[in-house]
Every structure is written in structure tokens, then in C-alpha cells.
Design a protein around this motif. Sequence first.
Motif, mmCIF file in Angstrom:
data_model
loop_
_atom_site.group_PDB
_atom_site.id
_atom_site.type_symbol
_atom_site.label_atom_id
_atom_site.label_comp_id
_atom_site.label_asym_id
_atom_site.label_seq_id
_atom_site.Cartn_x
_atom_site.Cartn_y
_atom_site.Cartn_z
ATOM 1 N N ILE A 37 0.837 -1.202 0.000
ATOM 2 C CA ILE A 37 0.000 0.000 0.000
ATOM 3 C C ILE A 37 0.873 1.254 0.000
ATOM 4 C CG2 ILE A 37 -1.638 1.355 1.380
ATOM 5 C CD1 ILE A 37 -2.935 -1.313 2.173
ATOM 6 N N PHE A 38 1.911 1.259 0.822
ATOM 7 C CA PHE A 38 2.819 2.393 0.900
ATOM 8 C C PHE A 38 3.517 2.611 -0.441
ATOM 9 C CE2 PHE A 38 6.919 4.292 2.201
ATOM 10 C CZ PHE A 38 6.420 5.456 2.769
ATOM 11 N N LEU A 44 1.848 6.747 -6.837
ATOM 12 C CA LEU A 44 0.817 7.662 -7.319
ATOM 13 C C LEU A 44 1.150 9.123 -7.020
ATOM 14 C CD1 LEU A 44 -2.394 5.673 -6.299
ATOM 15 C CD2 LEU A 44 -1.462 5.984 -8.598
ATOM 16 N N MET A 45 1.891 9.383 -5.967
ATOM 17 C CA MET A 45 2.177 10.757 -5.557
ATOM 18 C C MET A 45 3.374 11.364 -6.303
ATOM 19 S SD MET A 45 -0.230 11.489 -3.634
ATOM 20 C CE MET A 45 0.276 13.075 -3.027
ATOM 21 N N PRO A 47 4.250 11.417 -9.586
ATOM 22 C CA PRO A 47 3.916 12.247 -10.755
ATOM 23 C C PRO A 47 3.232 13.568 -10.378
ATOM 24 C CG PRO A 47 3.251 9.985 -11.133
ATOM 25 C CD PRO A 47 3.675 10.079 -9.709
ATOM 26 N N LYS A 48 2.371 13.546 -9.359
ATOM 27 C CA LYS A 48 1.715 14.781 -8.921
ATOM 28 C C LYS A 48 2.739 15.753 -8.353
ATOM 29 C CE LYS A 48 -2.803 12.814 -7.988
ATOM 30 N NZ LYS A 48 -3.838 12.550 -6.996
ATOM 31 N N TRP A 49 3.667 15.257 -7.581
ATOM 32 C CA TRP A 49 4.700 16.110 -7.003
ATOM 33 C C TRP A 49 5.592 16.687 -8.102
ATOM 34 C CZ3 TRP A 49 10.101 15.435 -6.767
ATOM 35 C CH2 TRP A 49 10.765 16.353 -5.971
ATOM 36 N N SER A 50 5.923 15.862 -9.078
ATOM 37 C CA SER A 50 6.752 16.320 -10.189
ATOM 38 C C SER A 50 6.035 17.418 -10.983
ATOM 39 C CB SER A 50 7.101 15.142 -11.092
ATOM 40 O OG SER A 50 7.857 15.547 -12.180
ATOM 41 N N ALA A 51 4.755 17.240 -11.246
ATOM 42 C CA ALA A 51 3.986 18.258 -11.968
ATOM 43 C C ALA A 51 3.915 19.549 -11.151
ATOM 44 C CB ALA A 51 2.580 17.743 -12.268
ATOM 45 N N TYR A 52 3.733 19.429 -9.849
ATOM 46 C CA TYR A 52 3.697 20.611 -8.982
ATOM 47 C C TYR A 52 5.024 21.353 -9.027
ATOM 48 C CZ TYR A 52 4.192 23.315 -4.723
ATOM 49 O OH TYR A 52 4.473 24.312 -3.837
ATOM 50 N N GLU A 53 6.124 20.631 -8.951
ATOM 51 C CA GLU A 53 7.453 21.258 -8.978
ATOM 52 C C GLU A 53 7.699 21.958 -10.314
ATOM 53 O OE1 GLU A 53 10.166 21.750 -6.859
ATOM 54 O OE2 GLU A 53 8.590 21.325 -5.414
ATOM 55 N N ASN A 54 7.320 21.332 -11.419
ATOM 56 C CA ASN A 54 7.486 21.962 -12.739
ATOM 57 C C ASN A 54 6.668 23.247 -12.835
ATOM 58 O OD1 ASN A 54 9.264 20.039 -13.656
ATOM 59 N ND2 ASN A 54 7.675 18.789 -14.606
#
Length: 136
Positions: A37-38, A44-45, A47-54
Motif C-alpha cells: 500500500i505504501f 501515485l504521488m 507524478p503529482k509532485w513532479s507536476a507541482y514542482e514543474n
Amino acid sequence: MQRKGSFTAVPSKSRKFKLQPLENKGSCNLAIVLLIIFSLLIGLMIPKWSAYENKRINAEIEFRESRNNTAFNFLIKSGKNRLSSGKIHGAYSEFTLALNLKPNNKELNSLLLETLEILCFDYNTHCDELEELDFN
């Protein structure tokens, strides 16, 4: 008389150890499930973090460019005002600061050339910079 020892000998016992199967299979399965689960949550997190950083980096670059453009426009306007009012040394100072922001700007280079010509011919200063600018 002979003295008796002050200790008592411990009888030696033979012990045999044997391997036994693990009885807590549930806790091992729980650890594996939690690890899976971890891992999925991290997967899942990312790609979201990468998009946020970009997005954050692009916004920072746009802000910096906007601030530089504002400063550049202010310096050009101030330099033109000083040039037209006869404050040639002040205009030269403004144009050299603007040159640090945008060295390839054609309008700035022509204003700087005009200012350096005035400084060199009228005040006999900054002639070396004028020669360097003429050759480039």
C-alpha cells in the motif's frame, strides 16, 4: 581438617533446540500488505509532485522575467529622459545597467552608442568603451 568448598556444583543439563515454524504469520502478512500500500501511494504521488514542482519552477521563471522586463523598461525610460535633459553621465549609467539585463537589445545598443559618442567627443571620457562597442 579440610575445608569444604563454598560453592555447589550446578548439574549440567543437556538442551536440544529445534527449529519450529513461525506462529505469527498474520503480522508478517500485515507488514507485506502495508508495504505494498505504501509503495502504491508513493508511486501515485510522485507524478503529482513532479507536476507541482514543474509548475512552481515555471511560475518562478515567469516572475523573474517579468521583474527583469519591468526593470529594463524603467532603465531605458530613465536613460532616455536623462539623455534628453543633458545628463549624459546619468544616462550612460542607466544604459549600462540595462545592458546587464538584455545585452542584445538593438534599441539599447543604439542608445548606448549615441551616449558613448557624446561622452567621448564632448567630454573626452569613455572613449575606450566606444571603441569596444564599435568593433562589436
